[in-house]
Write an enzyme that holds these catalytic residues in place. Structure first.
Site, PDB file in Angstrom:
ATOM      1  N   HIS A   1     -29.827 -10.352  37.178  1.00 38.15           N
ATOM      2  CA  HIS A   1     -29.430  -9.061  37.775  1.00 38.15           C
ATOM      3  C   HIS A   1     -29.109  -9.298  39.240  1.00 38.15           C
ATOM      4  O   HIS A   1     -29.961  -9.714  40.026  1.00 38.15           O
ATOM      5  CB  HIS A   1     -30.558  -8.034  37.620  1.00 38.15           C
ATOM      6  CG  HIS A   1     -30.684  -7.544  36.210  1.00 38.15           C
ATOM      7  ND1 HIS A   1     -31.880  -7.262  35.618  1.00 38.15           N
ATOM      8  CD2 HIS A   1     -29.716  -7.294  35.281  1.00 38.15           C
ATOM      9  CE1 HIS A   1     -31.655  -6.853  34.376  1.00 38.15           C
ATOM     10  NE2 HIS A   1     -30.357  -6.871  34.145  1.00 38.15           N
TER      11      HIS A   1
ATOM     12  N   HIS B   1     -37.061 -11.603  37.647  1.00 41.17           N
ATOM     13  CA  HIS B   1     -36.412 -10.339  38.003  1.00 41.17           C
ATOM     14  C   HIS B   1     -37.235  -9.670  39.105  1.00 41.17           C
ATOM     15  O   HIS B   1     -38.276 -10.144  39.515  1.00 41.17           O
ATOM     16  CB  HIS B   1     -36.423  -9.379  36.800  1.00 41.17           C
ATOM     17  CG  HIS B   1     -35.509  -9.754  35.689  1.00 41.17           C
ATOM     18  ND1 HIS B   1     -34.400  -9.029  35.376  1.00 41.17           N
ATOM     19  CD2 HIS B   1     -35.544 -10.777  34.789  1.00 41.17           C
ATOM     20  CE1 HIS B   1     -33.785  -9.569  34.337  1.00 41.17           C
ATOM     21  NE2 HIS B   1     -34.467 -10.643  33.958  1.00 41.17           N
TER      22      HIS B   1
ATOM     23  N   GLU C   1     -31.211  -8.231  42.511  1.00 39.49           N
ATOM     24  CA  GLU C   1     -32.631  -8.578  42.608  1.00 39.49           C
ATOM     25  C   GLU C   1     -32.791  -9.884  43.380  1.00 39.49           C
ATOM     26  O   GLU C   1     -33.169 -10.924  42.838  1.00 39.49           O
ATOM     27  CB  GLU C   1     -33.229  -8.638  41.187  1.00 39.49           C
ATOM     28  CG  GLU C   1     -33.106  -7.279  40.488  1.00 39.49           C
ATOM     29  CD  GLU C   1     -33.341  -7.302  38.976  1.00 39.49           C
ATOM     30  OE1 GLU C   1     -33.798  -8.343  38.457  1.00 39.49           O
ATOM     31  OE2 GLU C   1     -33.061  -6.281  38.326  1.00 39.49           O
TER      32      GLU C   1
ATOM     33  N   ARG D   1     -25.669  -4.576  39.825  1.00 40.87           N
ATOM     34  CA  ARG D   1     -26.626  -5.206  38.899  1.00 40.87           C
ATOM     35  C   ARG D   1     -25.941  -6.107  37.869  1.00 40.87           C
ATOM     36  O   ARG D   1     -26.485  -7.138  37.457  1.00 40.87           O
ATOM     37  CB  ARG D   1     -27.374  -4.072  38.163  1.00 40.87           C
ATOM     38  CG  ARG D   1     -28.121  -4.457  36.887  1.00 40.87           C
ATOM     39  CD  ARG D   1     -28.733  -3.185  36.292  1.00 40.87           C
ATOM     40  NE  ARG D   1     -29.308  -3.349  34.973  1.00 40.87           N
ATOM     41  CZ  ARG D   1     -30.603  -3.583  34.735  1.00 40.87           C
ATOM     42  NH1 ARG D   1     -31.454  -3.727  35.721  1.00 40.87           N
ATOM     43  NH2 ARG D   1     -31.072  -3.671  33.499  1.00 40.87           N
TER      44      ARG D   1
ATOM     45  N   GLU E   1     -41.370  -9.676  36.746  1.00 39.95           N
ATOM     46  CA  GLU E   1     -40.773  -8.645  37.602  1.00 39.95           C
ATOM     47  C   GLU E   1     -41.529  -8.791  38.922  1.00 39.95           C
ATOM     48  O   GLU E   1     -42.685  -8.386  39.038  1.00 39.95           O
ATOM     49  CB  GLU E   1     -40.992  -7.238  37.032  1.00 39.95           C
ATOM     50  CG  GLU E   1     -40.238  -6.963  35.750  1.00 39.95           C
ATOM     51  CD  GLU E   1     -38.745  -6.721  35.956  1.00 39.95           C
ATOM     52  OE1 GLU E   1     -38.309  -6.543  37.115  1.00 39.95           O
ATOM     53  OE2 GLU E   1     -38.021  -6.729  34.957  1.00 39.95           O
TER      54      GLU E   1
HETATM   55  O1  0X9 Z   1     -34.268  -3.981  32.383  1.00 38.39           O
HETATM   56  C1  0X9 Z   1     -34.395  -5.210  32.486  1.00 38.39           C
HETATM   57  O2  0X9 Z   1     -33.587  -6.006  32.049  1.00 38.39           O
HETATM   58  C2  0X9 Z   1     -35.645  -5.766  33.183  1.00 38.39           C
HETATM   59  N1  0X9 Z   1     -36.073  -4.911  34.240  1.00 38.39           N
HETATM   60  S1  0X9 Z   1     -35.168  -4.808  35.613  1.00 38.39           S
HETATM   61  O3  0X9 Z   1     -35.733  -3.769  36.453  1.00 38.39           O
HETATM   62  N2  0X9 Z   1     -35.270  -6.168  36.410  1.00 38.39           N
HETATM   63  O4  0X9 Z   1     -33.804  -4.558  35.259  1.00 38.39           O
HETATM   64  C3  0X9 Z   1     -36.728  -5.915  32.124  1.00 38.39           C
HETATM   65  C4  0X9 Z   1     -36.526  -7.181  31.362  1.00 38.39           C
HETATM   66  C5  0X9 Z   1     -36.908  -7.104  29.950  1.00 38.39           C
HETATM   67  N3  0X9 Z   1     -36.667  -8.395  29.401  1.00 38.39           N
HETATM   68  C6  0X9 Z   1     -36.192  -8.643  28.174  1.00 38.39           C
HETATM   69  N4  0X9 Z   1     -35.899  -7.699  27.346  1.00 38.39           N
HETATM   70  N5  0X9 Z   1     -36.095  -9.889  27.856  1.00 38.39           N
HETATM   71 ZN    ZN Z   2     -33.695  -7.431  36.452  1.00 41.11          ZN
END
Ligand code: 0X9
Ligand code: ZN
Length: 408
Positions: free
Chosen positions: A173, A297, A176, A229, A372
């Site tokens: 992303h 992330h 980040e 993003r 995260e």
């Molecule tokens: O939404 C996302 O992709 C992640 N949170 S973020 O705030 N950084 O965008 C969570 C990641 C979940 N991971 C997987 N599904 N592998």
């Molecule tokens: Zn992310």
């Protein structure tokens, strides 16, 4: 040097035009207390009427963070009143935060007191290769839509570690920034630390380390829009897919959108993005060597365990959870930073099509986590550069602690 910087700026402006500004944009925190509020917030996100959900609604009691432009402030507050939803302002002025968190002092050498551009990160990788020619090799993990290489390093101290490799993914992303910064911090420690625990973990694994796997997006956050993003492939009049919704394992099975204008657009099909397709091919080519896949992330301070499409626990969930807790404990010791460990759906929200999930689902790789990183919202994606080193220190300790546990 000044002349070079000025030329870069002129070039960036020529290519991208002006930068997107966020003057007067505010970030609100809301905590829904009933199902109606949760579903109203979800619909608001899907409508895409000018609000940007930094943390989308998931379940009752879970905080939601929404960025609101100044001209929608009154509408937003009226909607919150209608929904009877308590709201507080978390960030007063996003533009000011963008400026204070991305201050660049005179650039002497690569370090961790400021955030770096993609080229600086890639130069750092090449520099490591020339300083440690026996142990570091720059490798190409794939290619982006705009034709940039996805560069990483293969680190190896001992041929015998070939099949004990850990893959580290950063920056999927774009906004980040603490991800790539933490990943390069840890890589540097693997190469230079004199701490015996770090040395032992570094030298008893092979590493495939990719600090910025969405290079077009990352470049775009520097040149044009700090809050970007996604990838940069156009879809009609909107641009980009969420590269962490685009992998071919339970693709589009929740927490992902088919609307290209949304932040969680899963792409037109699984692996529609050149970045995810090419990186997946690369991972496939080395999958037999991998014992771990760890993605970085931000933000929320969580250590996430697959999968993102179901709250059902996978076969080695208990092991990952138990060891994850040890990692979180080691992390907290440094600066008191608290992490929550758990399954993605239970801990954050439904999110299908993520990279880690594909690796786990496709190859059954034993050690799979998604961090995260800091913080919990005070700065959100705009974490001040002074926090890079503390974040690096605590995160490295958690990773070393967890890998020690797996060695036992
Ligand atoms: O939404 C996302 O992709 C992640 N949170 S973020 O705030 N950084 O965008 C969570 C990641 C979940 N991971 C997987 N599904 N592998
Ligand atoms: Zn992310």
């Amino acid at each position: 040097m000044k002349a070079i910087l000025a030329t870069c700026l002129v070039l960036a402006v020529a290519v991208f035009g002006e930068k997107v500004r966020y003057d007067g944009f505010q970030v609100y925190e809301l905590i829904p207390v009933n199902e109606q509020q949760v579903s109203a917030l979800k619909s608001m996100e899907e409508l895409n009427g000018g609000y940007s959900f930094w943390i989308g609604a998931s379940t009752v009691g879970k905080a939601v963070h929404v960025m609101v432009p100044p001209h929608l402030k009154l509408n937003f507050e009226d909607s919150m009143k209608l929904l009877n939803l308590n709201h507080s302002i978390y960030m007063e002025n996003v533009q000011e935060k963008i400026e204070s968190s991305s201050v660049r002092t005179h650039y002497k050498s690569f370090g961790w007191t400021q955030y770096h551009t993609l080229e600086e990160i890639y130069d750092f990788l090449r520099d490591l290769e020339s300083r440690f020619p026996d142990n570091v090799k720059v490798v190409k993990g794939g290619e982006s839509y705009e034709g940039r290489d996805i560069l990483g390093v293969h680190v190896s101290f001992n041929k015998a570690n070939e099949n004990n490799a850990i893959f580290i993914e950063g920056g999927i992303h774009a906004r980040e920034w603490i991800g790539p910064a933490t990943v390069t911090y840890m890589l540097n420690e693997f190469m230079t630390s004199t701490d015996s625990r770090v040395r032992n973990i570094a030298e008893s694994h092979d590493w495939y380390i990719f600090p910025s796997v969405n290079p077009d997006g990352y470049v775009y956050t520097h040149a044009r829009d700090r809050m970007w993003r996604k990838t940069r492939q156009p879809y009609g009049f909107c641009v980009g897919a969420d590269p962490n919704r685009n992998w071919g394992f339970h693709w589009m099975e929740g927490g992902a959108s088919n609307n290209p204008c949304l932040e969680t657009f899963a792409g037109s099909k699984a692996f529609s993005e050149p970045e995810t397709k090419s990186l997946a091919d690369y991972i496939e080519s080395i999958n037999k060597k991998l014992v771990g896949y760890i993605a970085f992330h931000s933000y929320s301070q969580l250590l996430l365990i697959p999968y993102g499409h179901t709250s059902q626990h996978l076969e080695n969930y208990d092991e990952l959870y138990r060891i994850g807790l040890k990692g979180a404990k080691a992390l907290e010791k440094h600066y008191g930073t608290k992490y929550t460990v758990g399954n993605i759906v239970e801990t954050i929200y439904i999110a299908s099509g993520g990279s880690m999930d594909w690796v786990k689902g496709e190859f059954g790789t034993r050690i799979t986590y998604t961090y995260e990183l800091r913080d919990t919202g005070r700065h959100g994606f705009l974490l001040p550069a002074e926090q890079i080193i503390p974040t690096g220190e605590e995160t490295l300790d958690s990773l070393v602690t967890m890998l020690e546990e797996y060695q036992k």
